[in-house]
Design a protein around this motif. Structure first.
Motif, PDB file in Angstrom:
ATOM      1  N   GLN A  71       0.830  -1.205   0.000  1.00  0.00           N
ATOM      2  CA  GLN A  71       0.000   0.000   0.000  1.00  0.00           C
ATOM      3  C   GLN A  71       0.862   1.251   0.000  1.00  0.00           C
ATOM      4  O   GLN A  71       0.604   2.207  -0.745  1.00  0.00           O
ATOM      5  CB  GLN A  71      -0.928  -0.004   1.220  1.00  0.00           C
ATOM      6  N   GLN A  72       1.899   1.245   0.836  1.00  0.00           N
ATOM      7  CA  GLN A  72       2.775   2.410   0.904  1.00  0.00           C
ATOM      8  C   GLN A  72       3.582   2.554  -0.390  1.00  0.00           C
ATOM      9  O   GLN A  72       3.812   3.663  -0.868  1.00  0.00           O
ATOM     10  CB  GLN A  72       3.693   2.305   2.115  1.00  0.00           C
ATOM     11  N   TRP A  73       4.023   1.432  -0.946  1.00  0.00           N
ATOM     12  CA  TRP A  73       4.768   1.468  -2.191  1.00  0.00           C
ATOM     13  C   TRP A  73       3.909   1.993  -3.338  1.00  0.00           C
ATOM     14  O   TRP A  73       4.353   2.811  -4.149  1.00  0.00           O
ATOM     15  CB  TRP A  73       5.302   0.077  -2.524  1.00  0.00           C
ATOM     16  N   ASN A  74       2.664   1.532  -3.420  1.00  0.00           N
ATOM     17  CA  ASN A  74       1.767   2.008  -4.468  1.00  0.00           C
ATOM     18  C   ASN A  74       1.523   3.501  -4.356  1.00  0.00           C
ATOM     19  O   ASN A  74       1.383   4.196  -5.360  1.00  0.00           O
ATOM     20  CB  ASN A  74       0.441   1.244  -4.416  1.00  0.00           C
ATOM     21  N   SER A  75       1.473   3.988  -3.135  1.00  0.00           N
ATOM     22  CA  SER A  75       1.325   5.432  -2.931  1.00  0.00           C
ATOM     23  C   SER A  75       2.553   6.166  -3.454  1.00  0.00           C
ATOM     24  O   SER A  75       2.446   7.236  -4.058  1.00  0.00           O
ATOM     25  CB  SER A  75       1.116   5.734  -1.449  1.00  0.00           C
ATOM     26  N   LEU A  76       3.724   5.583  -3.243  1.00  0.00           N
ATOM     27  CA  LEU A  76       4.960   6.186  -3.752  1.00  0.00           C
ATOM     28  C   LEU A  76       4.975   6.204  -5.272  1.00  0.00           C
ATOM     29  O   LEU A  76       5.463   7.147  -5.891  1.00  0.00           O
ATOM     30  CB  LEU A  76       6.177   5.401  -3.263  1.00  0.00           C
ATOM     31  N   ASN A  77       4.440   5.156  -5.904  1.00  0.00           N
ATOM     32  CA  ASN A  77       4.435   5.084  -7.357  1.00  0.00           C
ATOM     33  C   ASN A  77       3.696   6.253  -7.983  1.00  0.00           C
ATOM     34  O   ASN A  77       3.995   6.669  -9.099  1.00  0.00           O
ATOM     35  CB  ASN A  77       3.798   3.767  -7.827  1.00  0.00           C
ATOM     36  N   SER A  79       4.040   9.099  -7.046  1.00  0.00           N
ATOM     37  CA  SER A  79       5.001  10.206  -7.020  1.00  0.00           C
ATOM     38  C   SER A  79       6.172   9.949  -7.970  1.00  0.00           C
ATOM     39  O   SER A  79       7.240  10.546  -7.832  1.00  0.00           O
ATOM     40  CB  SER A  79       5.524  10.407  -5.591  1.00  0.00           C
ATOM     41  N   ASN A  80       5.965   9.007  -8.899  1.00  0.00           N
ATOM     42  CA  ASN A  80       6.963   8.718  -9.931  1.00  0.00           C
ATOM     43  C   ASN A  80       8.270   8.170  -9.382  1.00  0.00           C
ATOM     44  O   ASN A  80       9.343   8.468  -9.901  1.00  0.00           O
ATOM     45  CB  ASN A  80       7.232   9.977 -10.769  1.00  0.00           C
ATOM     46  N   VAL A  81       8.203   7.370  -8.310  1.00  0.00           N
ATOM     47  CA  VAL A  81       9.385   6.672  -7.824  1.00  0.00           C
ATOM     48  C   VAL A  81       9.600   5.458  -8.720  1.00  0.00           C
ATOM     49  O   VAL A  81       8.683   4.678  -8.968  1.00  0.00           O
ATOM     50  CB  VAL A  81       9.215   6.245  -6.354  1.00  0.00           C
ATOM     51  N   SER A  82      10.809   5.284  -9.209  1.00  0.00           N
ATOM     52  CA  SER A  82      11.110   4.225 -10.166  1.00  0.00           C
ATOM     53  C   SER A  82      10.892   2.846  -9.560  1.00  0.00           C
ATOM     54  O   SER A  82      11.251   2.602  -8.406  1.00  0.00           O
ATOM     55  CB  SER A  82      12.557   4.359 -10.634  1.00  0.00           C
ATOM     56  N   GLU A 223       9.425  11.654   5.950  1.00  0.00           N
ATOM     57  CA  GLU A 223       9.405  10.308   5.390  1.00  0.00           C
ATOM     58  C   GLU A 223       9.355  10.341   3.869  1.00  0.00           C
ATOM     59  O   GLU A 223       9.073   9.324   3.224  1.00  0.00           O
ATOM     60  CB  GLU A 223       8.225   9.512   5.949  1.00  0.00           C
ATOM     61  N   ASN A 224       9.626  11.489   3.265  1.00  0.00           N
ATOM     62  CA  ASN A 224       9.691  11.587   1.819  1.00  0.00           C
ATOM     63  C   ASN A 224      10.817  10.700   1.282  1.00  0.00           C
ATOM     64  O   ASN A 224      11.955  10.774   1.748  1.00  0.00           O
ATOM     65  CB  ASN A 224       9.920  13.049   1.412  1.00  0.00           C
TER      66      ASN A 224
END
Length: 320
Positions: A71-77, A79-82, A223-224
């Motif tokens: 869930q946290q990773w999908n939220s990061l995605n 934000s265009n995190v590779s 936590e950015n």
């Protein structure tokens, strides 16, 4: 379910944590600080031991709460995190997870995060910290989780234990997670509870906080993802292995007894000269150079966390 204790033990700990949450340190480093340590460890392993990262990631994907990571990773995605950074973020998440599990009836172990070696200024016995036999403190917790990772336990159990190893190595490097100050102001048996009752202000117009929180927050307050990665890169570059003779010490107990406890006495409490308040609304003002001196100490400790995690995991999962 992680089979570390019986259900009765889980229930007892949860009940105790509810009643004692204000008494004991809430965090050792904040969550972002722990994430920095995970990032340093990842970068160190990626440079020298990529196969260790893959082995750890494979186990962590069987973590009972891995869906929360997703869930946290999908939220990061968003934000265009590779995608290639997923294992990096997994290491960050693993390092902070035991703090995120504090509301869990299954995984919360509040006494695992610290050990309160007593520090009484002027007492010559302070040179050798005293342990309490049978106490479920950070020393106990590290060995217990290390044993699980080395055992034939399921990957689900090992995943939880790996997260604890990430976290406990971080915790033990925060000086105020290894001591309690004992004075006429902070009396036995609790003392100042790892600085959580020792109230200070950084500047004359600053809000009162505990000395413990001051040290917790020295690394980072965000936590950015990119901010954490940049901070980890800067700290690792500033404190390279060749500059850290402390790395010759490989025993977890000594990181607590010989390093953090000594730093707590000498640098956090200024050998007993630092003034604190018991009034959480009126903290004592820190000396003018205190924060500037404490910041590099905290960053050096964090660099040690990252390197020592990498070394620990390479020993556990590296090619024999």
């Amino acid at each position: 379910m992680l089979k570390l204790h019986s259900f009765a033990k889980f229930s007892l700990l949860v009940a105790l944590s509810t009643s004692l949450i204000w008494q004991y340190p809430a965090f050792a480093w904040n969550k972002s600080g722990h994430m920095v340590s995970g990032a340093i460890a990842y970068t160190e392993l990626k440079q020298n031991h990529q196969q260790v990262i893959e082995k750890i990631a494979t186990i962590l994907r069987e973590h009972p709460e891995y869906s929360k990571f997703e869930q946290q990773w999908n939220s990061l995605n968003q934000s265009n995190v590779s995608p290639e950074n997923k294992n990096l973020y997994l290491f960050m998440w693993a390092a902070k997870w035991p703090d995120e599990a504090r509301n869990s009836q299954v995984f919360n172990y509040p006494t695992w995060h610290y050990i309160n070696f007593p520090y009484q200024p002027g007492n010559s016995s302070n040179s050798i910290p005293r342990e309490i036999p049978g106490e479920e403190n950070i020393l106990y917790a590290f060995q217990k989780n290390l044993d699980i990772v080395k055992s034939n336990a399921s990957n689900s159990e090992k995943a939880v234990a790996i997260c604890w190893l990430f976290h406990l190595v971080g915790d033990v490097h925060q000086p105020l997670h290894t001591t309690k100050l004992i004075t006429n102001q902070y009396k036995e048996p609790e003392g100042d509870r790892g600085g959580t009752r020792f109230y200070i202000r950084v500047k004359p117009n600053s809000q009162t906080i505990s000395l413990h929180k001051f040290w917790d927050d020295l690394i980072l307050g965000s936590e950015n993802f990119q901010t954490i990665r940049n901070t980890a890169t800067r700290i690792r570059a500033s404190y390279q292995r060749s500059q850290l003779p402390e790395l010759r010490e490989t025993q977890f107990n000594n990181w607590a007894k010989l390093e953090s406890f000594t730093i707590a006495k000498q640098k956090a409490y200024l050998n007993g000269r630092l003034s604190g308040s018991t009034d959480n609304n009126d903290g004592k003002l820190l000396p003018p150079n205190y924060a500037a001196t404490a910041k590099p100490i905290a960053e050096r400790r964090m660099s040690l966390v990252g390197y020592r995690l990498a070394d620990l995991f390479n020993k556990l999962f590296g090619e024999r």
